[in-house]
Structure formats: C-alpha cells, structure tokens
Design a protein around this motif. Sequence first.
Motif, short mmCIF file in Angstrom:
data_model
loop_
_atom_site.label_atom_id
_atom_site.label_comp_id
_atom_site.label_asym_id
_atom_site.label_seq_id
_atom_site.Cartn_x
_atom_site.Cartn_y
_atom_site.Cartn_z
N LYS A 273 0.82 -1.21 0.00
CA LYS A 273 0.00 0.00 0.00
C LYS A 273 0.86 1.26 0.00
O LYS A 273 0.32 2.37 -0.04
CB LYS A 273 -0.92 0.03 1.23
CG LYS A 273 -1.71 -1.25 1.46
CD LYS A 273 -2.65 -1.57 0.32
CE LYS A 273 -3.48 -2.81 0.65
NZ LYS A 273 -4.33 -3.23 -0.49
N ARG A 274 2.16 1.11 0.04
CA ARG A 274 3.06 2.26 0.14
C ARG A 274 2.80 3.26 -0.99
O ARG A 274 2.77 2.90 -2.16
CB ARG A 274 4.52 1.80 0.09
CG ARG A 274 5.54 2.91 0.31
CD ARG A 274 6.95 2.36 0.29
NE ARG A 274 7.90 3.41 0.63
CZ ARG A 274 8.45 4.23 -0.27
NH1 ARG A 274 8.15 4.11 -1.56
NH2 ARG A 274 9.32 5.15 0.11
N GLY A 275 2.59 4.50 -0.60
CA GLY A 275 2.30 5.55 -1.56
C GLY A 275 0.85 5.60 -1.99
O GLY A 275 0.45 6.51 -2.72
N ARG A 276 0.03 4.65 -1.51
CA ARG A 276 -1.38 4.57 -1.93
C ARG A 276 -2.32 4.41 -0.73
O ARG A 276 -3.44 3.95 -0.88
CB ARG A 276 -1.57 3.39 -2.90
CG ARG A 276 -0.75 3.49 -4.17
CD ARG A 276 -1.06 2.35 -5.14
NE ARG A 276 -0.66 1.06 -4.59
CZ ARG A 276 -1.51 0.13 -4.19
NH1 ARG A 276 -2.82 0.34 -4.24
NH2 ARG A 276 -1.08 -1.02 -3.71
N TRP A 277 -1.85 4.78 0.46
CA TRP A 277 -2.68 4.58 1.65
C TRP A 277 -3.97 5.37 1.60
O TRP A 277 -5.03 4.89 2.02
CB TRP A 277 -1.89 4.93 2.91
CG TRP A 277 -0.99 3.83 3.36
CD1 TRP A 277 0.38 3.80 3.29
CD2 TRP A 277 -1.38 2.57 3.93
NE1 TRP A 277 0.86 2.61 3.78
CE2 TRP A 277 -0.20 1.85 4.19
CE3 TRP A 277 -2.60 2.00 4.25
CZ2 TRP A 277 -0.22 0.57 4.75
CZ3 TRP A 277 -2.63 0.72 4.81
CH2 TRP A 277 -1.44 0.03 5.06
#
Length: 220
Positions: free
Chosen positions: A26-30
């Motif tokens: 999910k990094r960068g898309r939380w």
Amino acid sequence: MRIRRKPWARPELEACPFYVAQPGEKRGRWRQQFARPDAPLHLELGCGKGGFISQLAPQHPENNYLAIDIKSEMLGLCKRKAEAAYAAAGRPVDNLYIFAQNIELLPQVLAPEDRVERIYINFCNPWPKAKHQKRRLTHPRQLQNYRALLAPGGEIWFKTDDDPLFADTMVYFDEGGWRVLYATTDLHAQQLPDNIVTEHEQMFVEMGKTIKFCKAALDG
C-alpha cells in the motif's frame, strides 16, 4: 513489555477487514484505501493494545487513521478494542487500518505521497541506556523518517511519563529544526478537554508520575 502468546490473534487479524497483512503493497497509496481519500491521515506509532486509537478513531470520522505495532498479539487486542468501540458508536470501522511493522523501517511501508498530517507517539520505550537511545521513536534518525512522510504543516504529538526521554526529545526537536507548538511537563494539571487517557496512562498517574506532552511541527 512482554505479552503472552495469543494463538487466536493471527487468525483473527487475517480475517479482519481493517487489518493489512502486506502493508508494503500500500506504500504511496494509503489514502486510496479509505472511502474518503482526501480526509486528513493520522498515524499512531506503537499502538499496543489499542487503548488510544480505539477511542480516537471512532470519535473522529472526519479523519483517516493508521495504527502500527510490531507484535501480532498487540494488534489482536487492538483489533478487538476497535471493533467494540465502533460498535458502541453505532458505526462500521471505515476510517482505520492496522498493521504490523518495525517502526525503524517505516519508510518501507509509507511514502511521501501518503502525506500524513499527524503522528502520535504515546508512551514509547524510553531506552535509557546511551547505547540503545538510537532506538527511541523520537531519536533524530527517526525524526528524519517522519519528516519525509509528513504533509506541509504536519505535526508530531508526543506523550510520555519518562522525564529524561521528554527532556532529550525537546533537544531532538530543537536541533532537528522542529518547532514546538505546545509543551507541558504535567498534562493532567492542564485539564485539556481533548486528552485521551488510556489504561497505561492512568496506571502511571496512579503511580504518582506526571504525564509529559508536546506538539511539534516542522519549522518552515
């Protein structure tokens, strides 16, 4: 803090819709994981049994929350407390995700694009020995990680019962270019209406300890 092994914790977490098993994905898309992606995103580091986040998140549907701890046993307890708190509030768990992560490796699961507006650090390990102090969650090398994640104007809210840790943290903020917006060495004497008292905090107060608290933001 030692906690007994809880065989039920991992199976319950894996079946939990607000638990993230692979947070790095999910990094960068939380923000996109929430129904309201433009809402402020707040992060609790070391959520433990969930005494803080389970009170905070249900009370503030206008914000989105992430809560992290390294131990599945802790997260299992946090999950149960959160479920009970949301049920009592009569609403689904729709603004909270929890996941396991070593906080020293926080950049592996959060990116600058996630734009965290606030970080909570409550009663973290004070690591009193000099050789261990780099492990403190407020140590300068950790503050550098947080700096990269915080949105413009983002803040750190820090609470502890430990006098040396609090004093050192004030120095860390000053030397790192952070601006202290508010600080007190006796939080309960101030009677701030928005302070969330957890079982851990109440225990320290009953032991006769004063609670230290500060808010800091990046200077400029």
